[in-house]
Scaffold this active site. Structure first.
Site, PDB file in Angstrom:
ATOM      1  N   GLY A   4       0.823  -1.199   0.000  1.00  0.00           N
ATOM      2  CA  GLY A   4       0.000   0.000   0.000  1.00  0.00           C
ATOM      3  C   GLY A   4       0.861   1.253   0.000  1.00  0.00           C
ATOM      4  O   GLY A   4       2.080   1.201   0.197  1.00  0.00           O
ATOM      5  N   GLY A  48      -0.483  -4.837   0.083  1.00  0.00           N
ATOM      6  CA  GLY A  48      -1.571  -4.461  -0.801  1.00  0.00           C
ATOM      7  C   GLY A  48      -1.466  -5.072  -2.182  1.00  0.00           C
ATOM      8  O   GLY A  48      -2.481  -5.271  -2.859  1.00  0.00           O
ATOM      9  N   GLU A 102       4.147  -7.389   7.250  1.00  0.00           N
ATOM     10  CA  GLU A 102       3.518  -6.311   8.032  1.00  0.00           C
ATOM     11  C   GLU A 102       3.997  -6.222   9.476  1.00  0.00           C
ATOM     12  O   GLU A 102       3.991  -5.137  10.067  1.00  0.00           O
ATOM     13  CB  GLU A 102       1.997  -6.478   7.996  1.00  0.00           C
ATOM     14  CG  GLU A 102       1.359  -6.113   6.669  1.00  0.00           C
ATOM     15  CD  GLU A 102       1.483  -7.214   5.624  1.00  0.00           C
ATOM     16  OE1 GLU A 102       1.099  -6.973   4.462  1.00  0.00           O
ATOM     17  OE2 GLU A 102       1.975  -8.311   5.971  1.00  0.00           O
ATOM     18  N   ASP A 148      -2.898  -7.899   6.389  1.00  0.00           N
ATOM     19  CA  ASP A 148      -4.250  -7.458   6.043  1.00  0.00           C
ATOM     20  C   ASP A 148      -4.566  -7.757   4.582  1.00  0.00           C
ATOM     21  O   ASP A 148      -4.028  -8.695   4.018  1.00  0.00           O
ATOM     22  CB  ASP A 148      -4.439  -5.977   6.384  1.00  0.00           C
ATOM     23  CG  ASP A 148      -3.651  -5.037   5.490  1.00  0.00           C
ATOM     24  OD1 ASP A 148      -2.577  -5.438   5.004  1.00  0.00           O
ATOM     25  OD2 ASP A 148      -4.108  -3.888   5.278  1.00  0.00           O
TER      26      ASP A 148
END
Length: 345
Positions: A67, A116, A139, A147
């Site tokens: 991300g 992401g 992460e 996520d």
């Protein structure tokens, strides 16, 4: 076709094509990419002339390294937590939509694929990796959680491999990604452009069969037995103790990776992986955490250390696993403020 400087969206023959066009940013997923992909997929779902979707990226280094962390950091520093949470809600809705997309969704996972990037590829129906792929969910090292539905992908990995990959952020080559269930098809990079051209020319995913090859032996498969033995503990401290007692080079490397990460994130990653009975549940649990992480977690500090200042020396809120308060763990697991979002609509 809703293209922007960050994403190219077009139709070629019977194929809906999406290309991430941020190579200098390693194709980091941002709001423009999330919105553009979702809108295009919605249009193509109802278009009888579109037979499949093909997703790739510009540049040789990365499909998508994750991300847009710098944007989230700036939002947090400006007190715009609501905008960061809005981005996550939209991103997770896209991830869930890709998982249930009714047409073939072919993702070309060439180069770096993390965070992401996994979210917009790993839930597709046809996931291509190459001899140049590097897939990871790192992460914990930046104070976040696995996520974008990553905890669901991890929980479906063989044995306790999901816990290992989530807690250590271990990197997977293409063959490892296939072994762990993050990918399906192995194509040598030298043949990748021909494979994509065949998909466009024929509008049929069966064209991939002419380019698919058997992947090399997976290092993860080789390590499965030790992973299952050392990552079966009921808690993160149990797993860390098992790694210390084993004392092998492999075990101490894994232990070192966990110790470098955020203690809070490690606890929540293990919880998320072991509670991801469905993608919907995984995304719900992940959002509960990320919607609070900018205020109560280590993500801002993790981004500072890795992306902004690049000193790679984060100062976590809690010095170790045992120091993380039970009430913080309970908060991160509790229903999101205003109710848990519905990522299926």
């Amino acid at each position: 076709m809703n293209s922007s400087e960050d994403i190219s969206i077009r139709v070629e023959g019977r194929v809906g094509r999406i290309t991430l066009t941020r190579p200098k940013a390693l194709n980091a997923v941002n709001q423009a990419i999330v919105d553009g992909m979702y809108a295009a997929l919605k249009r193509w779902e109802m278009d009888p002339d579109i037979a499949l979707v093909l997703v790739d990226a510009e540049g040789e280094k990365a499909f998508s390294a994750g991300g847009d962390l710098a944007s989230i950091y700036n939002a947090a520093k400006s007190g715009e937590i609501a905008s960061a949470n809005s981005f996550w809600r939209g991103e997770y809705r896209l991830n869930a939509y890709i998982d249930r997309y009714p047409k073939p969704y072919v993702a070309v996972m060439d180069g770096i694929v993390m965070g992401g990037g996994v979210g917009v590829s790993g839930h597709g129906s046809h996931r291509i990796v190459t001899d140049n792929s590097m897939v990871a969910m790192p992460e914990c090292a930046i104070g976040l959680i696995t996520d974008v539905g990553g905890s669901y992908l991890l929980t479906r990995a063989p044995g306790h491999m999901g816990e290992y990959l989530g807690l250590t952020g271990a990197r997977m080559k293409g063959e490892d990604a296939i072994y762990a269930g993050f990918a399906d098809v192995y194509v040598h990079r030298a043949r990748l452009e021909d494979a994509k051209a065949a998909l466009v020319a024929e509008g049929d995913v069966s064209a991939l069969a002419r380019f698919e090859e058997a992947p090399p032996p997976s290092a993860l498969a080789r390590d499965q037995q030790i992973v299952d033995r050392l990552f079966a503990g009921a808690s993160v401290p149990d797993i860390m103790d098992a790694l210390r007692i084993d004392g092998s080079e492999w075990a101490l490397k894994a232990l070192g990776a966990i110790e470098k990460g955020s203690p809070l994130s490690a606890i929540m990653i293990l919880s998320a992986v072991r509670d991801a009975s469905s993608l919907e549940r995984a995304l719900r649990n992940e959002y509960r955490f990320v919607s609070r992480v900018l205020e109560h977690g280590d993500f801002v500090e993790g981004i500072r250390a890795i992306v902004i200042d690049k000193d790679r020396n984060p100062t976590w809120r809690y010095k170790d696993i045992d120091a993380v308060p039970a009430e913080i763990i309970a908060l991160m697991r509790s229903e999101a403020e205003g109710g848990d979002p519905d990522f299926l609509n």
